[in-house]
Write a protein that holds these residues in place. Structure first.
Motif, mmCIF file in Angstrom:
data_model
loop_
_atom_site.group_PDB
_atom_site.id
_atom_site.type_symbol
_atom_site.label_atom_id
_atom_site.label_comp_id
_atom_site.label_asym_id
_atom_site.label_seq_id
_atom_site.Cartn_x
_atom_site.Cartn_y
_atom_site.Cartn_z
ATOM 1 N N ALA A 9 0.951 -1.277 -0.263
ATOM 2 C CA ALA A 9 -0.102 0.233 0.089
ATOM 3 C C ALA A 9 1.073 1.022 -0.183
ATOM 4 N N ARG A 10 2.107 1.223 0.560
ATOM 5 C CA ARG A 10 3.143 2.271 0.043
ATOM 6 C C ARG A 10 4.104 1.934 -0.179
ATOM 7 N N PRO A 11 3.945 1.857 -1.554
ATOM 8 C CA PRO A 11 5.450 1.160 -2.457
ATOM 9 C C PRO A 11 6.547 2.228 -2.432
ATOM 10 N N ILE A 12 6.661 2.974 -2.344
ATOM 11 C CA ILE A 12 8.157 3.796 -2.303
ATOM 12 C C ILE A 12 9.076 3.301 -1.100
ATOM 13 N N LEU A 13 8.456 2.680 -0.119
ATOM 14 C CA LEU A 13 8.884 1.957 1.255
ATOM 15 C C LEU A 13 9.456 0.676 0.902
ATOM 16 N N THR A 14 8.574 0.210 -0.455
ATOM 17 C CA THR A 14 9.138 -1.587 -0.024
ATOM 18 C C THR A 14 10.488 -1.112 -1.050
ATOM 19 N N GLY A 15 10.911 -0.485 -0.954
ATOM 20 C CA GLY A 15 12.625 -0.362 -1.878
ATOM 21 C C GLY A 15 13.934 0.422 -0.971
ATOM 22 N N VAL A 16 14.907 0.150 -1.224
ATOM 23 C CA VAL A 16 16.000 1.151 -0.576
ATOM 24 C C VAL A 16 16.225 2.573 -1.411
ATOM 25 N N LEU A 17 16.280 3.446 -0.574
ATOM 26 C CA LEU A 17 17.295 4.718 -1.011
ATOM 27 C C LEU A 17 18.266 4.779 -1.155
ATOM 28 N N PHE A 18 19.443 5.029 -2.607
ATOM 29 C CA PHE A 18 20.019 5.380 -3.058
ATOM 30 C C PHE A 18 20.369 6.927 -2.790
ATOM 31 N N VAL A 19 21.607 7.408 -2.082
ATOM 32 C CA VAL A 19 21.673 8.884 -2.506
ATOM 33 C C VAL A 19 22.999 9.138 -2.693
ATOM 34 N N PHE A 20 23.456 9.563 -3.936
ATOM 35 C CA PHE A 20 24.517 9.680 -4.302
ATOM 36 C C PHE A 20 24.386 10.942 -3.734
ATOM 37 N N SER A 21 25.998 11.111 -3.666
ATOM 38 C CA SER A 21 26.524 12.593 -3.056
ATOM 39 C C SER A 21 28.265 13.108 -3.662
ATOM 40 N N THR A 22 28.375 13.963 -3.617
ATOM 41 C CA THR A 22 29.926 13.801 -3.516
ATOM 42 C C THR A 22 30.897 13.429 -2.236
ATOM 43 N N ASN A 23 30.130 12.871 -1.108
ATOM 44 C CA ASN A 23 30.777 12.276 -0.139
ATOM 45 C C ASN A 23 30.851 10.593 -0.550
ATOM 46 N N GLY A 24 29.604 10.268 -1.349
ATOM 47 C CA GLY A 24 29.924 9.146 -1.368
ATOM 48 C C GLY A 24 28.186 8.482 -1.339
ATOM 49 N N LEU A 25 28.136 7.420 -1.211
ATOM 50 C CA LEU A 25 26.769 6.511 -1.800
ATOM 51 C C LEU A 25 25.774 6.420 -0.351
ATOM 52 N N THR A 26 25.170 6.556 -0.074
ATOM 53 C CA THR A 26 24.038 6.302 1.327
ATOM 54 C C THR A 26 22.473 5.851 1.440
ATOM 55 N N LEU A 27 22.726 4.807 1.753
ATOM 56 C CA LEU A 27 21.780 3.839 1.557
ATOM 57 C C LEU A 27 20.860 3.902 2.763
ATOM 58 N N VAL A 28 18.830 4.141 2.574
ATOM 59 C CA VAL A 28 18.289 4.533 4.044
ATOM 60 C C VAL A 28 17.037 3.143 2.991
ATOM 61 N N ALA A 29 16.678 3.204 4.157
ATOM 62 C CA ALA A 29 15.539 1.817 4.568
ATOM 63 C C ALA A 29 14.693 2.183 5.560
ATOM 64 N N THR A 30 13.708 2.018 5.681
ATOM 65 C CA THR A 30 12.413 2.050 7.025
ATOM 66 C C THR A 30 11.429 1.623 6.303
ATOM 67 N N ASP A 31 10.439 0.812 7.145
ATOM 68 C CA ASP A 31 9.040 0.171 7.557
ATOM 69 C C ASP A 31 8.173 1.117 8.251
ATOM 70 N N GLY A 32 8.356 2.566 8.527
ATOM 71 C CA GLY A 32 7.662 3.347 9.263
ATOM 72 C C GLY A 32 7.783 3.235 10.532
ATOM 73 N N PHE A 33 8.251 2.530 10.790
ATOM 74 C CA PHE A 33 8.523 1.981 12.228
ATOM 75 C C PHE A 33 9.957 1.948 12.930
ATOM 76 N N ARG A 34 10.764 1.979 11.502
ATOM 77 C CA ARG A 34 11.908 1.753 12.148
ATOM 78 C C ARG A 34 13.218 1.918 10.802
ATOM 79 N N LEU A 35 14.030 2.534 11.271
ATOM 80 C CA LEU A 35 14.660 3.312 10.280
ATOM 81 C C LEU A 35 16.560 2.329 9.937
ATOM 82 N N THR A 36 17.050 2.324 8.763
ATOM 83 C CA THR A 36 18.582 1.928 8.658
ATOM 84 C C THR A 36 19.554 2.995 7.364
#
Length: 368
Positions: free
Chosen positions: A149-176
């Protein structure tokens, strides 16, 4: 098409391809893999329209050509053949197979109806260190939501920046959140990739860098290996602003032995399973008391030693035990660092051995 391949290589290729076939295919041909023989290789194509795999293996090709056949049937046949050479020959819409004393015919479908799949990466592709990526995925994927029902949370966010790559995931109750200090050609970009394709990447235990390409026009992400190209759609939508969720300060800091805490959590879970998985952590100067209760099973409490800083008065916070247990399973070091503000604010969990890792868990509101 007429081609000869080794059973071991074909079985491995079909094993990978089988995971890209839909369990309930909308079209009959999507339950099939396409076999294409060209020059000195046989390529196995598979897709469920969300993601696809193109796996190539060495082969002796007598007659080039292609055909599609049911993935499950072909995989089961090849997996049960003895090691050695397998002869594949397409005649109209049938695949003839010979291996040792085995002979068989498998009904297929004309390959003209099979979807076109990407077989190579383009000029905009870049390299990423595979070992570091897989390590980060291991610490991220467990936190991805399964709520369609919340498709955007069924994946991992990849954030590319000059400092490198950040991976973020959350199910609404926790976040990594985990960071990879890698330099890429992409300096400012955010994409959300489905959990399914990332699990497949994590299974490819190879030391060589992985090729990556994001195609904005087709909304696809491509991943290239020596003998394989995997592709997936990019999830569309706005990922939550994770930086606003992470507390900037804390009042109490705890350092606790990972194994001792894990053992205590498992004991508490016996009673917590029938009470919405809730355990209570009471922090005082003596350490941490972890308790749980059930109307049917009973109650329990266990004491865990901890190094505590900043505690002025006793603090109680409740969590879903499963969230803490899954976190402890990916922590590398022997210690877990916990930063708390109060019983209703998110708890921040860190691995002292990995400064690029951060985990956040929302507490459970309990009566009393």
């Amino acid at each position: 098409m007429k081609v000869e391949v080794l059973q071991e290589k074909l079985s491995k290729a079909l094993n990978i391809s089988s995971r890209f076939i839909a369990n309930r295919a909308q079209l009959p041909i999507l339950a099939n893999v396409m076999l294409e023989a060209t020059k000195t290789k046989l390529t196995v194509f598979a897709t469920n329209l969300e993601m696809s795999s193109v796996v190539s293996i060495g082969a002796q090709v007598s007659v080039p050509g292609k055909i599609t056949v049911p993935s499950r049937i072909l995989f089961d046949i090849v997996a049960n053949l003895s090691s050695g050479k397998v002869l594949l020959e397409a005649q109209r819409e049938q695949l003839k197979m010979e291996a040792g004393s085995f002979k068989g015919n498998v009904m297929g479908i004309n390959a003209l109806d099979f979807p076109n799949l990407p077989t190579s990466l383009g000029k905009s592709a870049f390299k990423m260190p595979q070992i570091e990526l897989i390590k980060s995925l291991t610490k991220t994927l467990f936190c991805v939501s399964g709520d369609e029902a919340r498709p955007i949370l069924t994946g991992v966010l990849f954030v590319f920046s000059t400092n490198g790559l950040t991976l973020v995931a959350t199910d609404g109750f926790r976040l990594t959140l985990t960071k990879i200090p890698v330099k890429t050609a992409i300096k400012d970009m955010k994409v959300v990739l489905p959990k399914g394709i990332l699990i497949e990447i994590a299974k490819q235990l190879k030391s060589e860098p992985i090729g990556v390409e994001f195609n904005q026009e087709s909304n696809q992400a491509l991943f290239g290996f020596d003998d394989m190209v995997l592709s997936s759609r990019i999830i569309e939508g706005e990922f939550p602003d994770y930086e606003k969720i992470i507390p900037k300060t804390s009042k109490v800091t705890l350092a606790v032995d990972k194994q001792e805490l894990l053992q205590t959590i498992k004991l508490s879970s016996i009673f917590a399973r029938e009470s919405s998985n809730v355990i209570k952590m009471t922090i005082n100067k003596e350490g941490i008391t972890i308790s749980s209760e059930s109307e049917k099973t009973g109650t329990q409490s266990s004491q865990v030693d901890a190094k505590i800083e900043g505690l002025e008065e006793s603090l109680q916070v409740a969590y879903n035990f499963r969230f803490i247990e899954e976190l402890l399973n990916v922590i590398e070091g022997d210690l877990l660092k916990i930063e708390l503000t109060d019983g209703s604010s998110p708890g921040v969990f860190k691995d002292p051995k990995d400064p690029d890792f951060l985990h956040l868990i929302m507490p459970v509101k309990v009566q009393g």
